[in-house]
Design a protein around this motif. Sequence first.
Motif, PDB file in Angstrom:
ATOM      1  N   GLY A 145      31.929  46.152  43.729  1.00 33.30           N
ATOM      2  CA  GLY A 145      32.978  46.214  42.846  1.00 33.30           C
ATOM      3  C   GLY A 145      32.552  46.262  41.578  1.00 33.30           C
ATOM      4  O   GLY A 145      33.777  45.664  40.599  1.00 33.30           O
ATOM      5  N   LYS A 146      31.377  46.205  41.276  1.00 38.11           N
ATOM      6  CA  LYS A 146      31.022  46.125  39.734  1.00 38.11           C
ATOM      7  C   LYS A 146      31.348  48.038  39.756  1.00 38.11           C
ATOM      8  O   LYS A 146      31.972  48.958  39.819  1.00 38.11           O
ATOM      9  CB  LYS A 146      29.669  45.599  39.578  1.00 38.11           C
ATOM     10  N   ASN A 147      31.870  47.490  37.739  1.00 37.81           N
ATOM     11  CA  ASN A 147      32.588  49.461  37.511  1.00 37.81           C
ATOM     12  C   ASN A 147      30.962  49.822  36.993  1.00 37.81           C
ATOM     13  O   ASN A 147      30.246  49.304  36.645  1.00 37.81           O
ATOM     14  CB  ASN A 147      32.906  48.570  36.133  1.00 37.81           C
ATOM     15  N   ILE A 148      30.756  50.721  37.484  1.00 38.02           N
ATOM     16  CA  ILE A 148      29.611  51.524  36.482  1.00 38.02           C
ATOM     17  C   ILE A 148      30.666  52.349  36.098  1.00 38.02           C
ATOM     18  O   ILE A 148      30.995  53.593  36.250  1.00 38.02           O
ATOM     19  CB  ILE A 148      29.057  51.877  37.773  1.00 38.02           C
ATOM     20  N   ARG A 149      29.079  53.417  34.933  1.00 40.04           N
ATOM     21  CA  ARG A 149      29.059  54.431  34.761  1.00 40.04           C
ATOM     22  C   ARG A 149      28.411  55.453  34.130  1.00 40.04           C
ATOM     23  O   ARG A 149      27.754  54.518  33.809  1.00 40.04           O
ATOM     24  CB  ARG A 149      30.799  54.512  33.101  1.00 40.04           C
ATOM     25  N   LEU A 150      28.380  57.041  34.584  1.00 38.88           N
ATOM     26  CA  LEU A 150      26.595  57.310  33.783  1.00 38.88           C
ATOM     27  C   LEU A 150      27.528  58.806  33.143  1.00 38.88           C
ATOM     28  O   LEU A 150      28.317  59.116  33.115  1.00 38.88           O
ATOM     29  CB  LEU A 150      26.537  58.164  35.223  1.00 38.88           C
ATOM     30  N   ASP A 151      26.925  58.395  31.435  1.00 36.48           N
ATOM     31  CA  ASP A 151      26.885  60.043  31.264  1.00 36.48           C
ATOM     32  C   ASP A 151      26.287  61.209  31.282  1.00 36.48           C
ATOM     33  O   ASP A 151      25.860  61.494  31.650  1.00 36.48           O
ATOM     34  CB  ASP A 151      26.401  59.292  29.870  1.00 36.48           C
ATOM     35  N   ASP A 152      27.337  62.015  30.553  1.00 35.98           N
ATOM     36  CA  ASP A 152      26.534  63.270  30.660  1.00 35.98           C
ATOM     37  C   ASP A 152      26.020  63.802  30.299  1.00 35.98           C
ATOM     38  O   ASP A 152      25.504  62.779  29.561  1.00 35.98           O
ATOM     39  CB  ASP A 152      28.200  64.170  30.295  1.00 35.98           C
ATOM     40  N   SER A 153      25.468  65.313  30.907  1.00 35.00           N
ATOM     41  CA  SER A 153      23.839  64.723  29.708  1.00 35.00           C
ATOM     42  C   SER A 153      23.702  67.167  29.811  1.00 35.00           C
ATOM     43  O   SER A 153      24.612  67.477  30.762  1.00 35.00           O
ATOM     44  CB  SER A 153      22.725  64.859  31.762  1.00 35.00           C
ATOM     45  N   PHE A 154      23.015  67.123  28.646  1.00 31.57           N
ATOM     46  CA  PHE A 154      22.604  68.267  28.039  1.00 31.57           C
ATOM     47  C   PHE A 154      21.253  68.332  28.561  1.00 31.57           C
ATOM     48  O   PHE A 154      20.616  67.489  27.790  1.00 31.57           O
ATOM     49  CB  PHE A 154      23.174  68.606  27.377  1.00 31.57           C
ATOM     50  N   GLY A 155      20.637  69.294  29.516  1.00 30.96           N
ATOM     51  CA  GLY A 155      19.145  70.173  28.719  1.00 30.96           C
ATOM     52  C   GLY A 155      19.135  71.776  29.608  1.00 30.96           C
ATOM     53  O   GLY A 155      19.573  72.027  29.477  1.00 30.96           O
ATOM     54  N   LEU A 156      17.319  71.317  29.110  1.00 30.07           N
ATOM     55  CA  LEU A 156      16.792  72.375  29.446  1.00 30.07           C
ATOM     56  C   LEU A 156      17.173  73.183  31.138  1.00 30.07           C
ATOM     57  O   LEU A 156      16.512  71.816  32.018  1.00 30.07           O
ATOM     58  CB  LEU A 156      15.693  72.641  28.555  1.00 30.07           C
ATOM     59  N   ALA A 157      17.101  73.695  31.574  1.00 30.67           N
ATOM     60  CA  ALA A 157      16.574  74.269  32.360  1.00 30.67           C
ATOM     61  C   ALA A 157      15.547  75.571  32.439  1.00 30.67           C
ATOM     62  O   ALA A 157      15.853  76.391  31.985  1.00 30.67           O
ATOM     63  CB  ALA A 157      17.406  74.787  33.212  1.00 30.67           C
ATOM     64  N   GLY A 158      14.740  75.582  33.371  1.00 31.76           N
ATOM     65  CA  GLY A 158      14.006  77.000  33.789  1.00 31.76           C
ATOM     66  C   GLY A 158      14.443  77.231  35.499  1.00 31.76           C
ATOM     67  O   GLY A 158      14.650  76.669  36.169  1.00 31.76           O
TER      68      GLY A 158
END
Length: 210
Positions: A145-158
């Motif tokens: 019932g509580k609101n939740i938000r996750l920010d988008d992400s930029f990162g490195l990848a191998g």
Amino acid sequence: MSYSFKLGILAAAVMAAAPMAHAYEAGDFIGRLGAATVAPNASSDEIAGGRVDVDNDTQLGLTATYMLTNQIGVGILAATPFKHDIKGDGALSAAGKLAETKHLPPTVTLQYFPMPSGSKFQPYVGAGLNYTTFFDEKTAGILKGKNIRLDDSFGLAGELGADYMVTDKVGVNAAVWYVDIDTEAQIEGFDAFDVSIDPWVYMVGVSYKF
């Protein structure tokens, strides 16, 4: 001149005139389809005296490579949306599932293929950038019932992978990526906290050269 000797000369001439069969060469486009598993190596800041963890998920993986030269390519990783449960960890382990989210992790890499273009076995390594977008976040359990938000992400990848061409067009593929994914989670009633997901991504599938 014997008949067999004449046949040998003729066969050698035909082979010399025939173009070399290239497994990969500049201008080729290789598409791949298979099962992709995201296995987070998660950690988080403290929340309510504990931490959170993120479970695995397997979806349909889609990758592609465009060969710029016989040994250099540009790779793209995509997939159907991954869905992850976010669970309590440490002092919050008994709370079980706290939330869930879906995400898409498009990743672009520059790939190096060390084997000659005529080799049926084509291992490769790559490095690049990942963008992860989160959506359909929902709380559950004691947070329901509580609101939740996750920010988008930029990162490195191998990445590390290999193709083996079964025919001139069709092959099998296996690949693994390590992706830097960090997000800030905001849950109603709590201070924002950082979550490092940093997953290993494993994929096994088939490839097709266009």
